[in-house]
Design a protein around this motif. Structure first.
Motif, mmCIF file in Angstrom:
data_model
loop_
_atom_site.group_PDB
_atom_site.id
_atom_site.type_symbol
_atom_site.label_atom_id
_atom_site.label_comp_id
_atom_site.label_asym_id
_atom_site.label_seq_id
_atom_site.Cartn_x
_atom_site.Cartn_y
_atom_site.Cartn_z
ATOM 1 N N PHE A 103 -2.077 14.140 -6.112
ATOM 2 C CA PHE A 103 -2.122 12.754 -5.668
ATOM 3 C C PHE A 103 -3.435 12.098 -6.064
ATOM 4 O O PHE A 103 -4.484 12.743 -6.088
ATOM 5 C CB PHE A 103 -2.012 12.678 -4.140
ATOM 6 N N GLY A 104 -3.350 10.800 -6.304
ATOM 7 C CA GLY A 104 -4.571 10.013 -6.400
ATOM 8 C C GLY A 104 -5.095 9.694 -5.005
ATOM 9 O O GLY A 104 -4.457 10.026 -3.997
ATOM 10 N N SER A 105 -6.247 9.054 -4.969
ATOM 11 C CA SER A 105 -6.869 8.729 -3.685
ATOM 12 C C SER A 105 -6.268 7.491 -3.034
ATOM 13 O O SER A 105 -6.609 7.168 -1.908
ATOM 14 C CB SER A 105 -8.373 8.512 -3.866
ATOM 15 N N GLY A 106 -5.425 6.792 -3.763
ATOM 16 C CA GLY A 106 -4.700 5.685 -3.166
ATOM 17 C C GLY A 106 -5.330 4.332 -3.393
ATOM 18 O O GLY A 106 -6.531 4.207 -3.661
ATOM 19 N N THR A 107 -4.497 3.320 -3.307
ATOM 20 C CA THR A 107 -4.946 1.925 -3.273
ATOM 21 C C THR A 107 -4.504 1.348 -1.945
ATOM 22 O O THR A 107 -3.318 1.375 -1.614
ATOM 23 C CB THR A 107 -4.330 1.090 -4.410
ATOM 24 N N ARG A 108 -5.482 0.827 -1.198
ATOM 25 C CA ARG A 108 -5.116 0.172 0.062
ATOM 26 C C ARG A 108 -4.798 -1.282 -0.244
ATOM 27 O O ARG A 108 -5.681 -2.034 -0.671
ATOM 28 C CB ARG A 108 -6.255 0.256 1.077
ATOM 29 N N LEU A 109 -3.550 -1.663 -0.069
ATOM 30 C CA LEU A 109 -3.124 -3.036 -0.310
ATOM 31 C C LEU A 109 -3.019 -3.760 1.021
ATOM 32 O O LEU A 109 -2.329 -3.303 1.928
ATOM 33 C CB LEU A 109 -1.764 -3.065 -1.019
ATOM 34 N N THR A 110 -3.722 -4.869 1.101
ATOM 35 C CA THR A 110 -3.663 -5.709 2.296
ATOM 36 C C THR A 110 -3.115 -7.065 1.894
ATOM 37 O O THR A 110 -3.723 -7.746 1.048
ATOM 38 C CB THR A 110 -5.053 -5.868 2.933
ATOM 39 N N VAL A 111 -1.995 -7.447 2.460
ATOM 40 C CA VAL A 111 -1.385 -8.740 2.180
ATOM 41 C C VAL A 111 -1.656 -9.658 3.365
ATOM 42 O O VAL A 111 -1.349 -9.312 4.510
ATOM 43 C CB VAL A 111 0.128 -8.608 1.943
ATOM 44 N N VAL A 112 -2.265 -10.816 3.058
ATOM 45 C CA VAL A 112 -2.649 -11.735 4.150
ATOM 46 C C VAL A 112 -1.900 -13.058 4.044
ATOM 47 O O VAL A 112 -1.324 -13.376 3.004
ATOM 48 C CB VAL A 112 -4.174 -11.996 4.152
#
Lengths: 112, 111
Positions: A103-112
């Protein structure tokens, strides 16, 4: 130790905007995946990709989502028109043969 | 759909204590993997078990796969704060390698 690299680590976007999440899988791996994890919930499968095409996708992976391997090294996940409920950690993973994922370390996506 | 149930959901222990977490399924696993995930990071593979009755050791971690391949356990001896994390059991669902994740056991080891 080979790594799966994801960029960006964190992305904030306005609802309705398009986002592209990028991943560089391990170079000799053949199977690529996107998973997501909504805060406090299970890791959920989105899509698998093999031989330059989608091999399987979940019910979450609707027409707003697409994946691409544009240049033989990058593997991208595009969300065309983001919704609030798309906020999550998105993990890219790659696999060679019967071994487990990396796995990669991830992308935290925040939708506002 | 195979359901993976992990127990307990949360475990808090003192440094030096032992702990065991469990993963159970309603059907036979073809194989099973254990991952550890730390906050803000992707899951990291610890071990893959394939054969019923198999036992694998990784330093202070001992992984067992049930004889009937429907359950697995992870035992940590003399836990350390660095063992803190979310322990996930994961099993493949089909030949494309789509994996199903358990909900995880959150382990907290305090000094």
């Amino acid at each position: 130790e080979p790594e799966v690299t994801q960029t960006p680590s964190h992305q904030v976007t306005q609802m309705g905007q398009e986002v592209i999440l990028r991943c560089v899988p391990i170079s000799n791996h053949l199977y690529f995946y996107w998973y997501r994890q909504i805060l406090g919930q299970k890791v959920e499968f989105l899509v698998s990709f093999y031989n330059n095409e989608i091999s399987e996708k979940s019910e979450i992976f609707d027409d707003q989502f697409s994946v691409e391997r544009p240049d033989g090294s990058n593997f991208t996940l595009k969300i065309r028109s983001t919704k609030l409920e798309d906020s999550a950690m998105y993990f890219c993973a790659s696999r060679q043969g019967e071994r487990g994922y990396t796995f990669g370390s991830g992308t935290r996506l925040t939708v506002v | 759909t195979q359901l993976l149930e992990q127990s307990p959901q949360f475990l808090s222990i003192q440094e030096g204590e032992n702990l065991t977490v469990y993963c159970n399924s309603s059907s036979v696993f073809s194989s099973l993997q254990w991952y550890r995930q730390e906050p803000g990071e992707g899951p990291v593979l610890l071990v893959t078990v394939v054969t019923g009755g198999e036992v694998k050791k990784l330093k202070r971690l001992t992984f067992q796969f049930g004889d009937a391949r429907k359950d697995s356990s992870l035992h940590i001896t003399a836990a350390q704060p660095g063992d803190t994390g979310l322990y996930l059991c994961v099993s493949p669902t089909d030949s494309w390698g789509k994996f199903q994740f358990g909900a995880g056991t959150q382990v907290v080891v305090t000094p």
